[in-house]
Design an enzyme around this catalytic site. Sequence first.
Site, PDB file in Angstrom:
ATOM      1  NE  ARG A 146      35.012  40.476  21.222  1.00 46.38           N
ATOM      2  CZ  ARG A 146      36.078  40.576  20.415  1.00 46.38           C
ATOM      3  NH1 ARG A 146      37.246  40.952  20.910  1.00 46.38           N
ATOM      4  NH2 ARG A 146      35.984  40.310  19.133  1.00 46.38           N
ATOM      5  CE1 TYR A 169      33.434  38.567  48.189  1.00 46.90           C
ATOM      6  CE2 TYR A 169      34.617  38.622  46.097  1.00 46.90           C
ATOM      7  CZ  TYR A 169      33.481  38.311  46.826  1.00 46.90           C
ATOM      8  OH  TYR A 169      32.402  37.757  46.196  1.00 46.90           O
ATOM      9  CE  LYS A 193      30.418  43.975  46.657  1.00 43.21           C
ATOM     10  NZ  LYS A 193      30.959  43.348  45.430  1.00 43.21           N
ATOM     11  CG  ASP A 245      39.718  45.249  46.249  1.00 47.07           C
ATOM     12  OD1 ASP A 245      38.965  46.245  46.354  1.00 47.07           O
ATOM     13  OD2 ASP A 245      39.295  44.119  45.971  1.00 47.07           O
TER      14      ASP A 245
END
Length: 390
Positions: free
Chosen positions: A57, A109, A205, A180
């Site tokens: 983690r 988005y 993406k 972004d």
Amino acid sequence: MSFTLETKCLHLEKKQNPAKDDSHCCNHYGSISFPIYQTATYAHPGVGNSTGFDYSRLQNPTREQVEKIVCSLEGGIDALALSSGMAAISLLMELFKPGDHIIADSDLYGGTIRLFDNVSSKNGIAFSRVNCSQENLETLIQKNTKAIYIEPPTNPMMNVADIKEVAKIAKRHRLLLIVDNTFMSPYFQNPLALGADIVIHSGTKFLSGHNDTLAGFIVTNNQDVQQKLRFLIKTTGAGLAPFDSWLILRGIKTLALRMERSQQNAIKIANWLLKQEDVVKVIYPGLADHPGHEIIKKQARGFGSMLTFQTATAEKAISILNRVRLIQYAESLGGTETLITYPATQTHADIPEEIRLKNGITPATLRLSVGIENADDLIADLEQAIKREE
């Protein structure tokens, strides 16, 4: 030794020379493909001694490798790999506290807008939503403003804010500039070099490029931000899993090739769409009449492979979605396969209709993520879908 961007997709500029290192753990036994360290925890050689890893983690060697690659591509001081693009944005919003104000682009988005409107706002963060490619942002700055959030080009209407100019405003007022960069990828655009403080990617993406995993990245060149984010990622626990980290590493190896080929296809398709009677508008930054064409030429090395177009009627748009065969009707973008998306019912379905319409997203709007197939085959598919009689 300094590498070009294409080479950085495959190699880190600084790495140990296996010939001069006898430690197997440092050279991974000569493995060309970086190993998947599929482990949750790590044994220590003794009290006070560590391998450098304690618990996955906190960090994992495979995740660390993909973070170093993405950091190198974006020119940051650190990159954090998370379980999805939305996990990355969610973690980023933990930098802010109740009462803070953020100026955000109105056309983002849909998932980002959903997060801002339903989670961040609930947590006491206020937003001013404007077209950041047109508005005078300085008039919107308040005493409690902490950041500007832009997405050039925006999703799906392809508005292009001038990153360098927005960065100047942010620095004058001591604000963070968050960009972004998903649509362009670090291959075509590097916002940190233009003055941004933080870059976001949906690694699902273009970085992955194969529609086979989810991932998100935050890259920064701000040491204070880096330290806060490192504390937050280990505390909230949304770090990218080892196997998914490896999939992104594999995808990035072909990033340069994929971006070039898909852009070539996008330019050819955009010009073809301009000639179609049933298409009333084509929105692609690579077209000379796009309002952001000169800006994107100045701040990027390409135009990308995302384009949006408007058909004459909603019925025609739906007809195209039902009739494409090679092109697949699906959400997401940035993969090897060409995908066509209907923003009104998919990516932006949760956005109120009045806001969608104000941003230009109508029932006749289609978004195309152009892949690496033969462009003539893609055009042939669009032609039969557009021109075929009812």
